[in-house]
Motif scaffolding. Structure first.
Motif, PDB file in Angstrom:
ATOM      1  N   GLN A  39       0.830  -1.209   0.000  1.00  0.00           N
ATOM      2  CA  GLN A  39       0.000   0.000   0.000  1.00  0.00           C
ATOM      3  C   GLN A  39       0.865   1.260   0.000  1.00  0.00           C
ATOM      4  OE1 GLN A  39      -2.804  -0.095   3.231  1.00  0.00           O
ATOM      5  NE2 GLN A  39      -4.198  -1.431   2.128  1.00  0.00           N
ATOM      6  N   LYS A  40       1.939   1.241   0.751  1.00  0.00           N
ATOM      7  CA  LYS A  40       2.826   2.408   0.799  1.00  0.00           C
ATOM      8  C   LYS A  40       3.474   2.650  -0.568  1.00  0.00           C
ATOM      9  CE  LYS A  40       3.563   2.783   5.680  1.00  0.00           C
ATOM     10  NZ  LYS A  40       2.901   4.050   5.905  1.00  0.00           N
ATOM     11  N   LEU A  41       3.831   1.577  -1.236  1.00  0.00           N
ATOM     12  CA  LEU A  41       4.392   1.696  -2.577  1.00  0.00           C
ATOM     13  C   LEU A  41       3.371   2.317  -3.533  1.00  0.00           C
ATOM     14  CD1 LEU A  41       6.727   0.973  -4.569  1.00  0.00           C
ATOM     15  CD2 LEU A  41       5.546  -1.183  -4.936  1.00  0.00           C
ATOM     16  N   LEU A  42       2.135   1.824  -3.488  1.00  0.00           N
ATOM     17  CA  LEU A  42       1.085   2.374  -4.350  1.00  0.00           C
ATOM     18  C   LEU A  42       0.775   3.826  -3.980  1.00  0.00           C
ATOM     19  CD1 LEU A  42      -1.364  -0.654  -4.629  1.00  0.00           C
ATOM     20  CD2 LEU A  42       0.021   0.315  -6.457  1.00  0.00           C
ATOM     21  N   ALA A  43       0.723   4.126  -2.678  1.00  0.00           N
ATOM     22  CA  ALA A  43       0.420   5.489  -2.231  1.00  0.00           C
ATOM     23  C   ALA A  43       1.518   6.451  -2.691  1.00  0.00           C
ATOM     24  CB  ALA A  43       0.265   5.535  -0.716  1.00  0.00           C
ATOM     25  N   HIS A  44       2.756   6.013  -2.605  1.00  0.00           N
ATOM     26  CA  HIS A  44       3.876   6.845  -3.065  1.00  0.00           C
ATOM     27  C   HIS A  44       3.740   7.145  -4.561  1.00  0.00           C
ATOM     28  CE1 HIS A  44       7.881   8.513  -3.325  1.00  0.00           C
ATOM     29  NE2 HIS A  44       8.162   7.668  -4.299  1.00  0.00           N
ATOM     30  N   GLN A  89      -9.153   9.512  19.525  1.00  0.00           N
ATOM     31  CA  GLN A  89      -7.757   9.101  19.366  1.00  0.00           C
ATOM     32  C   GLN A  89      -7.622   8.120  18.202  1.00  0.00           C
ATOM     33  OE1 GLN A  89      -7.097   7.570  23.339  1.00  0.00           O
ATOM     34  NE2 GLN A  89      -5.790   9.323  23.886  1.00  0.00           N
ATOM     35  N   MET A  90      -8.587   7.179  18.107  1.00  0.00           N
ATOM     36  CA  MET A  90      -8.552   6.215  16.998  1.00  0.00           C
ATOM     37  C   MET A  90      -8.697   6.931  15.661  1.00  0.00           C
ATOM     38  SD  MET A  90     -10.602   2.830  18.200  1.00  0.00           S
ATOM     39  CE  MET A  90     -11.630   3.413  19.521  1.00  0.00           C
ATOM     40  N   LYS A  91      -9.621   7.906  15.600  1.00  0.00           N
ATOM     41  CA  LYS A  91      -9.828   8.639  14.349  1.00  0.00           C
ATOM     42  C   LYS A  91      -8.553   9.376  13.937  1.00  0.00           C
ATOM     43  CE  LYS A  91     -14.792   9.378  14.345  1.00  0.00           C
ATOM     44  NZ  LYS A  91     -15.870  10.370  14.197  1.00  0.00           N
ATOM     45  N   LEU A  92      -7.903  10.009  14.924  1.00  0.00           N
ATOM     46  CA  LEU A  92      -6.674  10.728  14.641  1.00  0.00           C
ATOM     47  C   LEU A  92      -5.582   9.782  14.148  1.00  0.00           C
ATOM     48  CD1 LEU A  92      -5.381  13.544  14.776  1.00  0.00           C
ATOM     49  CD2 LEU A  92      -4.639  12.989  17.093  1.00  0.00           C
ATOM     50  N   GLU A  93      -5.498   8.619  14.787  1.00  0.00           N
ATOM     51  CA  GLU A  93      -4.486   7.635  14.414  1.00  0.00           C
ATOM     52  C   GLU A  93      -4.774   7.013  13.049  1.00  0.00           C
ATOM     53  OE1 GLU A  93      -3.387   3.596  16.485  1.00  0.00           O
ATOM     54  OE2 GLU A  93      -2.884   5.299  17.774  1.00  0.00           O
ATOM     55  N   PHE A  94      -6.052   6.828  12.733  1.00  0.00           N
ATOM     56  CA  PHE A  94      -6.447   6.213  11.462  1.00  0.00           C
ATOM     57  C   PHE A  94      -6.304   7.165  10.284  1.00  0.00           C
ATOM     58  CE2 PHE A  94      -9.628   3.008  13.485  1.00  0.00           C
ATOM     59  CZ  PHE A  94      -8.588   2.160  13.770  1.00  0.00           C
ATOM     60  N   ARG A  99      -5.779   7.654   4.623  1.00  0.00           N
ATOM     61  CA  ARG A  99      -5.422   8.471   3.454  1.00  0.00           C
ATOM     62  C   ARG A  99      -4.530   7.649   2.533  1.00  0.00           C
ATOM     63  NH1 ARG A  99      -1.429  11.412   1.478  1.00  0.00           N
ATOM     64  NH2 ARG A  99      -1.930  13.206   0.203  1.00  0.00           N
ATOM     65  N   GLU A 100      -3.533   6.969   3.117  1.00  0.00           N
ATOM     66  CA  GLU A 100      -2.641   6.143   2.306  1.00  0.00           C
ATOM     67  C   GLU A 100      -3.404   4.987   1.660  1.00  0.00           C
ATOM     68  OE1 GLU A 100       0.771   4.832   4.497  1.00  0.00           O
ATOM     69  OE2 GLU A 100       1.800   6.741   4.235  1.00  0.00           O
ATOM     70  N   GLN A 101      -4.317   4.378   2.402  1.00  0.00           N
ATOM     71  CA  GLN A 101      -5.092   3.272   1.835  1.00  0.00           C
ATOM     72  C   GLN A 101      -5.934   3.742   0.654  1.00  0.00           C
ATOM     73  OE1 GLN A 101      -7.326   1.555   5.072  1.00  0.00           O
ATOM     74  NE2 GLN A 101      -5.632   0.242   5.721  1.00  0.00           N
ATOM     75  N   LEU A 102      -6.581   4.884   0.805  1.00  0.00           N
ATOM     76  CA  LEU A 102      -7.405   5.410  -0.294  1.00  0.00           C
ATOM     77  C   LEU A 102      -6.541   5.782  -1.494  1.00  0.00           C
ATOM     78  CD1 LEU A 102      -9.955   7.554   1.743  1.00  0.00           C
ATOM     79  CD2 LEU A 102     -10.430   5.450   0.480  1.00  0.00           C
TER      80      LEU A 102
END
Length: 173
Positions: A39-44, A89-94, A99-102
């Motif tokens: 996912q990080k590769l695709l997001a990049h 806190q979960m929302k902030l962490e997610f 964003r990267e997943q989308l």
């Protein structure tokens, strides 16, 4: 610039563990790690290609996920106890993760949008592989099944045909 944090892997592990508590923990963590790196590769690449995700889309995806967790666990309080964090806190962490997943999903869609593989393509590809290159797998399970087809009386067959023709007439009229 894309860092993979141990805490992100553990959070996703906890999420998956809640859905499938019997899965092998090490195997699950390895699969999560592989998926996160992909996912990080695709997001990049999505950022390089100037693909965008709005904050509203991220917020909507987070809300959907939290609502799903609440429906699975039972209540917001139990969810907070399970993750040892409050909902904000979960929302902030997610936020960064989603964003990267989308972005990764958008990039994957962009890459695969022009690709169409038919069953015929798969069959041709498989048939082109030399037979000595294919691994052999021993039969672990063998299955047998006895199938009996009931005899349908002509009267029943006629009744069904008449009913289907009635549907056809209703549709055409």
């Amino acid at each position: 610039d894309k860092v993979v944090l141990h805490s992100n892997i553990e959070n996703q592990y906890l999420q998956l563990k809640s859905q499938n508590p019997t899965m092998n923990a090490n195997k699950m963590r390895c699969e999560i790690m592989e998926e996160v790196m992909f996912q990080k590769l695709l997001a990049h690449q999505a950022e390089i290609d100037s693909l965008e995700v709005t904050p509203e889309e991220v917020e909507s995806a987070i809300d959907q996920r939290i609502n799903y967790f609440i429906s699975e666990i039972g209540s917001e309080k139990r969810l907070e106890e399970y993750f040892k964090k409050t909902i904000p806190q979960m929302k902030l962490e997610f936020a960064k993760l989603f964003r990267e997943q989308l972005l990764a999903q958008r990039m994957e869609s962009k890459i695969t949008s022009g690709i169409s593989v038919t069953p015929e393509d798969v069959r041709l590809f498989f048939n082109e592989i030399p037979k000595d290159s294919l691994p052999t797998f021993p039969a672990i399970v063998q299955m047998s099944q006895i199938v009996l087809y009931p005899e349908v009386e002509q009267a029943e067959e006629d009744r069904i045909k008449k009913k289907l023709l009635g549907f056809k007439d209703r549709i055409t009229n």
